[in-house]
Design an enzyme around this catalytic site. Structure first.
Site, PDB file in Angstrom:
ATOM      1  N   SER A 244       0.970  -1.238  -0.048  1.00 36.14           N
ATOM      2  CA  SER A 244       0.027  -0.053   0.192  1.00 36.14           C
ATOM      3  C   SER A 244       0.908   1.298  -0.033  1.00 36.14           C
ATOM      4  O   SER A 244       2.082   1.094   0.120  1.00 36.14           O
ATOM      5  CB  SER A 244      -0.921   0.151   1.278  1.00 36.14           C
ATOM      6  OG  SER A 244      -0.336   0.325   2.491  1.00 36.14           O
ATOM      7  N   LYS A 245       0.370   2.353  -0.084  1.00 36.04           N
ATOM      8  CA  LYS A 245       0.926   3.506  -0.067  1.00 36.04           C
ATOM      9  C   LYS A 245       2.098   3.815   1.003  1.00 36.04           C
ATOM     10  O   LYS A 245       3.017   4.524   0.713  1.00 36.04           O
ATOM     11  CB  LYS A 245       0.085   4.792   0.019  1.00 36.04           C
ATOM     12  CG  LYS A 245      -0.679   4.996  -1.034  1.00 36.04           C
ATOM     13  CD  LYS A 245      -1.197   6.487  -1.172  1.00 36.04           C
ATOM     14  CE  LYS A 245      -2.272   6.822  -2.580  1.00 36.04           C
ATOM     15  NZ  LYS A 245      -3.741   6.888  -2.079  1.00 36.04           N
ATOM     16  N   ARG A 246       1.731   3.189   2.198  1.00 37.20           N
ATOM     17  CA  ARG A 246       2.678   3.278   3.213  1.00 37.20           C
ATOM     18  C   ARG A 246       4.111   2.491   2.883  1.00 37.20           C
ATOM     19  O   ARG A 246       5.066   3.063   3.391  1.00 37.20           O
ATOM     20  CB  ARG A 246       2.494   2.344   4.499  1.00 37.20           C
ATOM     21  CG  ARG A 246       0.990   2.935   5.248  1.00 37.20           C
ATOM     22  CD  ARG A 246       0.870   1.997   6.524  1.00 37.20           C
ATOM     23  NE  ARG A 246       0.390   0.523   6.063  1.00 37.20           N
ATOM     24  CZ  ARG A 246       0.942  -0.394   6.303  1.00 37.20           C
ATOM     25  NH1 ARG A 246       2.438  -0.542   6.772  1.00 37.20           N
ATOM     26  NH2 ARG A 246       0.749  -1.566   5.748  1.00 37.20           N
ATOM     27  N   GLY A 248       5.364   3.367   0.279  1.00 36.76           N
ATOM     28  CA  GLY A 248       6.286   4.131  -0.825  1.00 36.76           C
ATOM     29  C   GLY A 248       5.525   4.305  -2.285  1.00 36.76           C
ATOM     30  O   GLY A 248       4.286   4.048  -2.236  1.00 36.76           O
TER      31      GLY A 248
END
Ligand code: GLU
Length: 468
Positions: A244-246, A248
């Site tokens: 996920s966006k976490r 990067g």
């Protein structure tokens, strides 16, 4: 039989590398078998679907080179088809109207939980039960349509990736297939569409495994042959969590904007959960020639940004200079580089590409050749000692006089200066580099000087040496 696969993104965000990998596998399967690849936009989530996401998804697919033969089809333009199919199911006794209110359903689930049961719709509006219970359709409420799921037995399929999978029907309840506003739920829209679009192989993420038994029941109730299903495992971040966006950068457009080449990303995604022996670097054509679902791993793949960067570097290195120059130009302009005042971009790119991980790095290092690059006083003080200045002036004179301006002549001038001054190469190369480029790291200095041109080199040397 012609193989027909599809990619069916929901336009609720940009195309994520996981979605791109699913699209790639589905596309490659169609291409491998000389079939058709269909693009369908599942835009029934009216609150979360946006035109921007849809545009970003199409753009990402095009950039990756995943071309489609049919579509894009939009579910919201096919509402009449879902209504018709739902009515057919109702007429055949496979579906029915349900008038239960939200409050009623909440109370039902609450009571089930209190009894320690798994919350599920209890089938109260199945026509025979409603009749027995004396339920009458309330005039003021629009009904949903529910599918009558068999209560006994089991449902299974031979998954092309995971092998045989079986679910007991008792685990499934009578799912809503058409909402009161006429919009289909995912499980229904997908079946009507896969059927209408004659999809033979449904290749998708394994987050949909639990939906497949419901879809199989609907296919059967519609009297349709089943497609084959292949569920591709998820992509995880280094911490084992779903990517996920976490973690990067995860969107395809982000990689494009960061200066990745599409073929590098395709190559990386192809190797994510699929292998062809030890092959690491291969073209999309080779991939299509080799791809099969039997070699897709059954366990999740781990996303490794360093490996992707390494692959990108390989592709930048081997890309033709003319193409790289074209790709790098906008980034260089964005960095404010006056391209008119400097050497042609192609030889610059040729000199720098072996060291660049991305097109953006390449652009940054190319700024060396454009515009003013005065060495800071601190850098000059650190690297240009008083002792070396006479030799640099000697070199300046030789560079002024050398009849030709090319690497060989520049190299000869440097050598002659070394011989005359008794200095060693690094003693003169570093000060020279600093004075001319304002940096301590560049490709070989004679190549850099050649490209910068005599006028620029002499002007910069003069600027620093004239005060002596
Ligand atoms: N719209 C669904 C998704 O994006 C498609 C799933 C499928 O391929 O059936 O997850």
């Amino acid at each position: 039989m012609t193989v027909r696969t599809r990619f069916a993104p929901s336009p609720t965000g940009t195309l994520h590398v996981g979605g791109a990998r699913t699209a790639l596998f589905s596309w490659a399967y169609a291409r491998r078998h000389r079939g058709k690849f269909v693009l369908r936009i599942e835009d029934t989530d009216l609150e979360r679907s946006t035109r921007e996401s849809e545009a970003a998804i199409l753009e990402s697919l095009r950039w990756l080179g995943l071309d489609w033969d049919e579509g894009p089809f939009f579910q919201m333009q096919r509402l009449a088809r879902y209504k018709e199919a739902a009515e057919r199911l109702i007429a055949a006794g496979h579906a029915y109207y349900c008038y239960a209110s939200k409050e009623e359903l909440d109370a039902m689930r609450e009571a089930q939980r209190a009894r320690g049961e798994k919350p599920r719709y209890d089938g109260r509006w199945r026509p025979e039960r409603a009749k027995a219970a004396g339920l009458a359709a309330p005039a003021d409420r629009a009904p949903v349509v529910r599918f009558r799921t068999p209560e006994e037995g089991e449902v299974g399929w031979d998954d092309l990736v995971k092998g045989p999978i079986v679910f007991p029907n008792a685990e499934l309840d009578d799912l809503v297939i058409l909402r009161a506003d006429g919009v289909p739920t995912y499980n229904f829209g997908v079946v009507v569409d896969d059927l209408d679009m004659a999809i033979t192989h449904v290749i998708r993420g394994d987050d949909h495994v639990n939906n497949t038994p419901r879809q199989i029941h609907i296919f059967r109730a519609l009297g349709a042959p089943l497609p084959r299903f292949g569920h591709v495992p998820m992509i995880l971040g280094a911490d084992g969590e779903r990517l996920s966006k976490r973690h990067g950068a995860v969107s395809v457009t982000q990689y494009r904007d960061d200066g990745f080449l599409p073929e590098a990303l395709v190559n990386y995604l192809a190797r994510l959960g699929w292998a062809h022996g030890d092959d690491e670097v291969f073209s999309i054509e080779q991939f299509v020639g080799w791809f099969d679902l039997a070699h897709v791993s059954r366990s999740p793949a781990q996303f490794n940004p360093e490996k992707l960067a390494w692959l990108n570097q390989q592709y930048v290195k081997s890309a033709p200079e003319a193409r790289l120059a074209k790709l790098v130009e906008p980034a260089l302009r964005a960095l404010g580089a006056p391209l008119e005042r400097g050497p042609a971009l192609e030889p610059v790119v040729a000199l720098l590409k072996d060291r660049a991980t991305t097109l953006n790095h390449l652009a940054e290092s190319a700024t060396l050749f454009y515009g003013e690059h005065q060495a800071s006083a601190a850098l000059v003080e650190e690297h240009v000692s008083e002792a070396v200045r006479p030799a640099l002036r000697m070199l300046e004179a030789r560079l002024t006089e050398t009849p030709r301006w090319d690497k060989a002549s520049i190299g000869a001038a440097v050598k002659a200066t070394l011989a005359a001054s008794g200095l060693k190469m690094p003693q003169i190369a570093m000060p020279l580099r600093v004075l001319v480029t304002g940096r301590t790291q560049t490709p070989s200095i004679d190549a850099v000087l050649e490209l910068l041109g005599r006028e620029t080199v002499l002007a910069r040397l003069a600027h620093h040496l004239q005060a002596d």
